[in-house]
Design a protein around this motif. Structure first.
Motif, PDB file in Angstrom:
ATOM      1  N   ALA A  91      13.290  22.562   0.019  1.00  0.00           N
ATOM      2  CA  ALA A  91      12.859  23.665  -0.856  1.00  0.00           C
ATOM      3  C   ALA A  91      12.234  23.035  -2.084  1.00  0.00           C
ATOM      4  CB  ALA A  91      14.025  24.560  -1.248  1.00  0.00           C
ATOM      5  N   SER A  92      11.108  23.583  -2.508  1.00  0.00           N
ATOM      6  CA  SER A  92      10.385  22.996  -3.630  1.00  0.00           C
ATOM      7  C   SER A  92      10.612  23.744  -4.935  1.00  0.00           C
ATOM      8  CB  SER A  92       8.878  22.943  -3.317  1.00  0.00           C
ATOM      9  OG  SER A  92       8.376  24.236  -3.038  1.00  0.00           O
ATOM     10  N   GLY A  93      11.691  24.513  -5.001  1.00  0.00           N
ATOM     11  CA  GLY A  93      12.022  25.213  -6.238  1.00  0.00           C
ATOM     12  C   GLY A  93      11.551  26.650  -6.230  1.00  0.00           C
ATOM     13  N   THR A  94      11.487  27.233  -7.401  1.00  0.00           N
ATOM     14  CA  THR A  94      11.067  28.626  -7.544  1.00  0.00           C
ATOM     15  C   THR A  94       9.546  28.733  -7.403  1.00  0.00           C
ATOM     16  OG1 THR A  94      12.898  29.041  -9.056  1.00  0.00           O
ATOM     17  CG2 THR A  94      11.091  30.634  -9.071  1.00  0.00           C
ATOM     18  N   ASP A  95       9.105  29.725  -6.646  1.00  0.00           N
ATOM     19  CA  ASP A  95       7.674  29.986  -6.509  1.00  0.00           C
ATOM     20  C   ASP A  95       7.086  30.234  -7.901  1.00  0.00           C
ATOM     21  OD1 ASP A  95       5.136  31.332  -6.110  1.00  0.00           O
ATOM     22  OD2 ASP A  95       5.750  31.671  -4.035  1.00  0.00           O
ATOM     23  N   PRO A 149       7.390  27.633   5.080  1.00  0.00           N
ATOM     24  CA  PRO A 149       6.796  26.281   5.132  1.00  0.00           C
ATOM     25  C   PRO A 149       5.403  26.214   4.540  1.00  0.00           C
ATOM     26  CG  PRO A 149       6.887  27.285   7.328  1.00  0.00           C
ATOM     27  CD  PRO A 149       7.709  28.149   6.423  1.00  0.00           C
ATOM     28  N   GLN A 150       4.660  27.337   4.585  1.00  0.00           N
ATOM     29  CA  GLN A 150       3.309  27.352   4.022  1.00  0.00           C
ATOM     30  C   GLN A 150       3.342  27.197   2.507  1.00  0.00           C
ATOM     31  OE1 GLN A 150       5.007  29.967   5.017  1.00  0.00           O
ATOM     32  NE2 GLN A 150       4.804  31.551   3.438  1.00  0.00           N
ATOM     33  N   ALA A 151       4.492  27.483   1.890  1.00  0.00           N
ATOM     34  CA  ALA A 151       4.672  27.350   0.440  1.00  0.00           C
ATOM     35  C   ALA A 151       5.718  26.282   0.128  1.00  0.00           C
ATOM     36  CB  ALA A 151       5.087  28.691  -0.165  1.00  0.00           C
ATOM     37  N   ARG A 152       5.885  25.343   1.044  1.00  0.00           N
ATOM     38  CA  ARG A 152       6.879  24.279   0.892  1.00  0.00           C
ATOM     39  C   ARG A 152       8.266  24.853   0.611  1.00  0.00           C
ATOM     40  NH1 ARG A 152       4.464  19.289   0.463  1.00  0.00           N
ATOM     41  NH2 ARG A 152       6.074  18.352  -0.831  1.00  0.00           N
ATOM     42  N   PHE A 168      13.689  13.435  -3.378  1.00  0.00           N
ATOM     43  CA  PHE A 168      14.528  14.217  -4.273  1.00  0.00           C
ATOM     44  C   PHE A 168      14.020  14.043  -5.696  1.00  0.00           C
ATOM     45  CE2 PHE A 168      18.816  16.140  -3.773  1.00  0.00           C
ATOM     46  CZ  PHE A 168      19.033  16.528  -5.084  1.00  0.00           C
ATOM     47  N   GLY A 169      13.895  15.128  -6.446  1.00  0.00           N
ATOM     48  CA  GLY A 169      13.482  14.960  -7.822  1.00  0.00           C
ATOM     49  C   GLY A 169      13.287  16.259  -8.571  1.00  0.00           C
ATOM     50  N   PHE A 170      13.062  16.109  -9.866  1.00  0.00           N
ATOM     51  CA  PHE A 170      12.865  17.243 -10.778  1.00  0.00           C
ATOM     52  C   PHE A 170      11.656  16.931 -11.640  1.00  0.00           C
ATOM     53  CE2 PHE A 170      17.238  16.995  -9.530  1.00  0.00           C
ATOM     54  CZ  PHE A 170      17.567  18.304  -9.225  1.00  0.00           C
ATOM     55  N   PRO A 171      10.429  17.095 -11.089  1.00  0.00           N
ATOM     56  CA  PRO A 171       9.214  16.673 -11.801  1.00  0.00           C
ATOM     57  C   PRO A 171       8.733  17.659 -12.851  1.00  0.00           C
ATOM     58  CG  PRO A 171       8.633  17.539  -9.645  1.00  0.00           C
ATOM     59  CD  PRO A 171      10.146  17.558  -9.725  1.00  0.00           C
ATOM     60  N   ALA A 213      23.787  20.383   3.140  1.00  0.00           N
ATOM     61  CA  ALA A 213      22.337  20.495   2.970  1.00  0.00           C
ATOM     62  C   ALA A 213      21.680  19.467   3.878  1.00  0.00           C
ATOM     63  CB  ALA A 213      21.946  20.241   1.518  1.00  0.00           C
ATOM     64  N   ALA A 214      20.838  19.929   4.794  1.00  0.00           N
ATOM     65  CA  ALA A 214      20.090  19.048   5.700  1.00  0.00           C
ATOM     66  C   ALA A 214      18.653  19.004   5.203  1.00  0.00           C
ATOM     67  CB  ALA A 214      20.164  19.559   7.131  1.00  0.00           C
ATOM     68  N   ILE A 215      18.245  17.874   4.627  1.00  0.00           N
ATOM     69  CA  ILE A 215      17.035  17.800   3.827  1.00  0.00           C
ATOM     70  C   ILE A 215      15.963  16.958   4.511  1.00  0.00           C
ATOM     71  CG2 ILE A 215      16.091  17.036   1.611  1.00  0.00           C
ATOM     72  CD1 ILE A 215      19.040  17.367   0.534  1.00  0.00           C
ATOM     73  N   ALA A 216      14.829  17.578   4.775  1.00  0.00           N
ATOM     74  CA  ALA A 216      13.630  16.854   5.215  1.00  0.00           C
ATOM     75  C   ALA A 216      12.528  17.147   4.217  1.00  0.00           C
ATOM     76  CB  ALA A 216      13.212  17.291   6.619  1.00  0.00           C
ATOM     77  N   GLY A 217      11.772  16.131   3.846  1.00  0.00           N
ATOM     78  CA  GLY A 217      10.674  16.342   2.917  1.00  0.00           C
ATOM     79  C   GLY A 217      11.148  16.562   1.494  1.00  0.00           C
ATOM     80  N   ALA A 218      10.376  17.332   0.732  1.00  0.00           N
ATOM     81  CA  ALA A 218      10.619  17.509  -0.702  1.00  0.00           C
ATOM     82  C   ALA A 218      11.850  18.363  -0.971  1.00  0.00           C
ATOM     83  CB  ALA A 218       9.394  18.147  -1.354  1.00  0.00           C
ATOM     84  N   CYS A 219      12.674  17.868  -1.857  1.00  0.00           N
ATOM     85  CA  CYS A 219      13.833  18.622  -2.352  1.00  0.00           C
ATOM     86  C   CYS A 219      13.719  18.543  -3.868  1.00  0.00           C
ATOM     87  CB  CYS A 219      15.119  17.979  -1.839  1.00  0.00           C
ATOM     88  SG  CYS A 219      16.626  18.799  -2.381  1.00  0.00           S
ATOM     89  N   THR A 220      13.037  19.512  -4.450  1.00  0.00           N
ATOM     90  CA  THR A 220      12.622  19.394  -5.845  1.00  0.00           C
ATOM     91  C   THR A 220      12.939  20.648  -6.644  1.00  0.00           C
ATOM     92  OG1 THR A 220      10.407  20.139  -5.197  1.00  0.00           O
ATOM     93  CG2 THR A 220      10.759  17.766  -5.346  1.00  0.00           C
ATOM     94  N   GLY A 221      13.045  20.479  -7.963  1.00  0.00           N
ATOM     95  CA  GLY A 221      13.272  21.613  -8.848  1.00  0.00           C
ATOM     96  C   GLY A 221      14.496  22.411  -8.441  1.00  0.00           C
TER      97      GLY A 221
END
Length: 262
Positions: free
Chosen positions: A65-69, A24-27, A133-136, A105-113
Motif C-alpha cells: 500500500a502506498s499510503g493515502t490517495d 493495483p492501478q493506484a499502487r 519500506f519508507g516514509f518519503p 502483513a505480507a508485503i510485496a513492492g512499495a510499503c510507504t506512507g
C-alpha cells in the motif's frame, strides 16, 4: 469476498482471513472508504472465535500500500480538516493494532506512507525480495506522520533510525528492512509470498488463542499511551503550510516541489 472490490475479504481454511488492498492501478493507495472498511473488519472479527489469524496484503507485486490517495487531500482547507484527518487515520490504525487476532502483513513492492503505518501496526511483517519500506513525505508532500505512527516506528527500530528514514526520504530495501526489524522474514520469490504468508498464518492459528491475545495486549500495555491532543501543533504546522499545498500540486503534476519552509 465483499461487493466493493477495492478491498477484498476472503475466508481461507483453518480460521484464516485474508484482506487484499485491491487498487493495483493506484499502487493500492487508500481511500477514506478503504480505511473505514478495514477498521470495520477488525471490529467485526475481534470476538469471532472462528477467526484465528489475519493476513493483510496488496494486489499485484508493485505495492503493499502506498499510503493515502493524494486526491483525498484536495479538499483540505481548514485546521479542522488536518486534525480530523490525522485523528481519523490514527483511530483506524489503532483499531487494527488493537485487534486481538494475530495479524500478518505480507508485503510485496512499495510499503510507504500510510501503508507503512498499517504494516507497522501488524504483529508480523514478511516481505518479498522486492519489498521497499519508507516514509518519503519530506520529498513528496511535506506533511507529517501521526504521533501514533512515530510511536510504533520508534518501538520497532529506535528514534535514530526513524529520523534517518524521514530525513533522507529513502526507501529501504527488503534485506536492510529485515536487519532493522521492519521485516521478520524475506521471501526470495515474489510468487511464493502468498503461500508463505498462509503457512505462517496456519502455524500461528494452531496455537492457543488466549495466549496470543494476552501477549498482544501485554505488549501493547508496555508502550506509552499518547493522547489525541499530543502533536496537534505539529500537524497544523505541516498541513496548513504553503509547502503542503506545493507538495500536493507538484505530486499531482509530476514535478519536483519547491520547498520554502512556509
Amino acid at each position: 469476498m465483499d461487493g466493493q472490490d477495492d478491498i477484498l475479504f476472503e475466508t481461507l481454511e483453518g480460521g484464516i482471513r485474508r484482506v487484499t488492498f485491491n487498487r493495483p492501478q493506484a499502487r493500492n493507495a487508500f481511500t477514506f472508504s478503504m480505511y473505514e472498511r478495514l477498521a470495520a473488519f477488525c471490529n467485526e472479527v475481534a470476538e469471532d472465535k472462528s477467526v484465528r489469524a489475519i493476513i493483510l496484503t496488496g494486489a499485484g507485486d508493485k505495492a503493499f500500500a502506498s499510503g493515502t490517495d493524494i486526491n483525498q487531500f484536495r479538499a483540505f482547507k481548514t485546521p479542522e480538516d488536518a486534525i480530523q484527518y490525522e485523528e481519523r487515520i490514527g483511530r483506524i490504525v489503532a483499531t487494527l493494532e488493537s485487534c486481538p487476532k494475530p495479524i500478518i502483513a505480507a508485503i510485496a513492492g512499495a510499503c510507504t506512507g500510510g501503508g507503512g503505518a498499517i504494516a507497522a501496526s501488524c504483529d508480523i511483517r514478511i516481505g518479498a525480495s522486492n519489498a521497499k519500506f519508507g516514509f518519503p513525505i519530506a520529498r513528496t508532500l511535506g506533511n507529517i506522520l501521526s504521533m501514533g505512527a512515530f510511536s510504533r516506528l520508534v518501538a520497532l527500530v529506535g528514534p535514530s533510525r526513524v529520523k534517518e528514514m524521514i530525513f533522507t526520504a529513502r526507501l529501504i530495501e527488503a534485506e536492510e528492512a529485515k536487519q532493522m526489524g521492519l521485516l521478520h522474514e524475506v521471501v526470495p520469490d515474489v510468487a511464493d509470498l502468498p503461500a508463505r504468508a498462509e503457512a505462517l498464518a496456519r502455524t500461528i492459528a494452531a496455537n492457543a488463542p488466549l495466549t496470543l491475545r494476552a501477549t498482544k495486549e501485554a505488549i501493547a500495555r508496555l508502550r506509552p499511551q499518547i493522547s489525541s491532543e499530543e502533536g496537534r501543533d505539529l500537524v497544523l504546522m505541516c498541513y496548513m503550510s504553503q509547502d503542503f499545498r506545493e507538495g500536493m500540486d507538484a505530486f499531482l503534476n509530476k514535478r519536483k516541489p519547491e520547498w520554502k519552509g512556509e
